[in-house]
Design an enzyme around this catalytic site. Structure first.
Site, PDB file in Angstrom:
ATOM      1  CG  HIS A 111      -1.805   3.561  -0.772  1.00  0.00           C
ATOM      2  ND1 HIS A 111      -1.196   2.350  -1.021  1.00  0.00           N
ATOM      3  CD2 HIS A 111      -0.820   4.498  -0.853  1.00  0.00           C
ATOM      4  CE1 HIS A 111       0.105   2.552  -1.241  1.00  0.00           C
ATOM      5  NE2 HIS A 111       0.348   3.835  -1.152  1.00  0.00           N
ATOM      6  CG  ASP A 147       6.395   6.759  -4.817  1.00  0.00           C
ATOM      7  OD1 ASP A 147       6.309   6.013  -5.815  1.00  0.00           O
ATOM      8  OD2 ASP A 147       5.502   6.832  -3.950  1.00  0.00           O
ATOM      9  CG  ASP A 193       3.400   4.746  -5.937  1.00  0.00           C
ATOM     10  OD1 ASP A 193       3.157   5.948  -6.138  1.00  0.00           O
ATOM     11  OD2 ASP A 193       3.759   4.303  -4.824  1.00  0.00           O
ATOM     12  CG  HIS A 208       4.452   3.378  -1.340  1.00  0.00           C
ATOM     13  ND1 HIS A 208       4.704   4.642  -1.843  1.00  0.00           N
ATOM     14  CD2 HIS A 208       5.175   3.267  -0.197  1.00  0.00           C
ATOM     15  CE1 HIS A 208       5.542   5.278  -1.018  1.00  0.00           C
ATOM     16  NE2 HIS A 208       5.845   4.465  -0.025  1.00  0.00           N
TER      17      HIS A 208
HETATM   18 ZN    ZN Z   1       3.869   5.736  -3.457  1.00  0.00          ZN
END
Ligand code: ZN
Length: 311
Positions: A130, A248, A167, A169
């Site tokens: 991120h 995740d 991931d 995200h």
């Molecule tokens: Zn994540």
């Protein structure tokens, strides 16, 4: 040739407060499971070095790196934590961990390209995907994978590298850094909508984003990967593959609502490894991103590592 396993005790000394999901116990859970399962003996353990900060400039704005360093040094000298965003904060143990995490990715890249090891996994934190060119966010400070990918291109002279991000995200930071750099192809699959909310519209033609709704299960994810990732990767013929290995999207993980299980991570890793074997002399550097259910994380990392190590 062995699979290297990079980590460092400093990565456990970064913590962001009681109850924060991105906690030091994540690395302990991975280590415990590797020992208990006997997989540990198949890996070559290597200590993650500190990052040479000049290397970070290949992915981040130099002002950002200088300001981050200054802030971290203030935090270390005063002992006062500083929030960088609502869920990302710097504590006295943070800076060494940040430098070890990115340092691991770069050292792993060097070792794989030199042929010292077949491939490598970096069991490090904080995660990185991120972190944008000039912003820390979402538990991330420096973008470990983007730094390593650019290092492979700029310093080792590779012409094509792929970044694979599974991931839950969207890897917005990696996209921010690599979008428009045609030497890199990034393929990602992530829950949408979900933090950070981006990824629905790719920022460059070298970005292949697969946003998927909550409650998508492994069989559907596998189909999407075969339909979309694989033809692009085959066409691109990467000379090295970097993995943003977040776990995740696991069914048991409470930070997302996807339904992957250990067997799916094993399958995805096999697909990536097949591309690496065909085009990249097997060169893979995989870096831990998310994964917050400790049991699911440990089992999933082991499934990933079994494929990388071929055991
Ligand atoms: Zn994540």
């Amino acid at each position: 040739m062995p699979t290297a396993f990079y980590s460092h005790p400093d990565c456990r000394r970064h913590h962001m407060g009681r109850g924060h999901p991105e906690c030091p116990e994540r690395l302990d859970a991975i280590d415990d499971f590797l020992l208990a399962s006997g997989l540990d003996v198949a890996l070559e353990r290597r200590e993650a070095p500190l990052l040479d900060l000049r290397v970070a400039g290949c992915a981040h704005e130099s002002n950002y790196v200088a300001e981050l360093r200054e802030l971290m040094e203030q935090v270390a000298s005063t002992g006062e934590p500083r929030a960088l965003d609502p869920d990302t904060s710097a504590h006295p143990g943070t800076w060494p961990a940040v430098q070890r995490a990115a340092g691991a990715a770069v050292a792993a890249t060097d070792a794989v390209i030199k042929g010292e090891v077949e491939n490598a996994f970096c069991s490090v934190r904080p995660p990185g995907h991120h972190a944008t060119r000039a912003q820390a966010m979402g538990f991330c400070f420096l973008n470990n994978v983007a730094i390593a990918a650019r290092h492979a291109l700029d310093v080792h002279g590779l012409q094509r590298v792929a970044v694979v991000d599974f991931d839950v995200h969207h890897g917005n930071g990696t996209e921010d850094i690599l979008a428009g750099d045609e030497r890199a192809l990034m393929v990602g699959i992530f829950q949408h909508p979900l933090y950070p909310g981006s990824g629905g519209v790719p920022l460059g033609t070298n970005m292949l984003n697969l946003p998927i709704p909550p409650y998508t299960r492994g069989a559907e994810v596998r189909l999407l990967i075969d339909q979309h990732w694989m033809p692009r990767l085959e066409e691109f013929k990467p000379q090295m593959i970097f993995i943003s290995a977040g776990f995740d999207a696991h069914r048991d993980d409470e930070l997302g609502q996807l339904g992957l299980v250990e067997a799916d991570y094993e399958w995805i890793t096999r697909r990536i490894k097949a591309v690496a074997d065909r085009h990249a002399e097997g060169r893979i550097v995989s870096c831990l991103e998310g994964g917050y259910d400790l049991g699911a994380l440990a089992r999933s990392v082991a499934a990933h590592l079994r494929v990388l190590a071929g055991v």
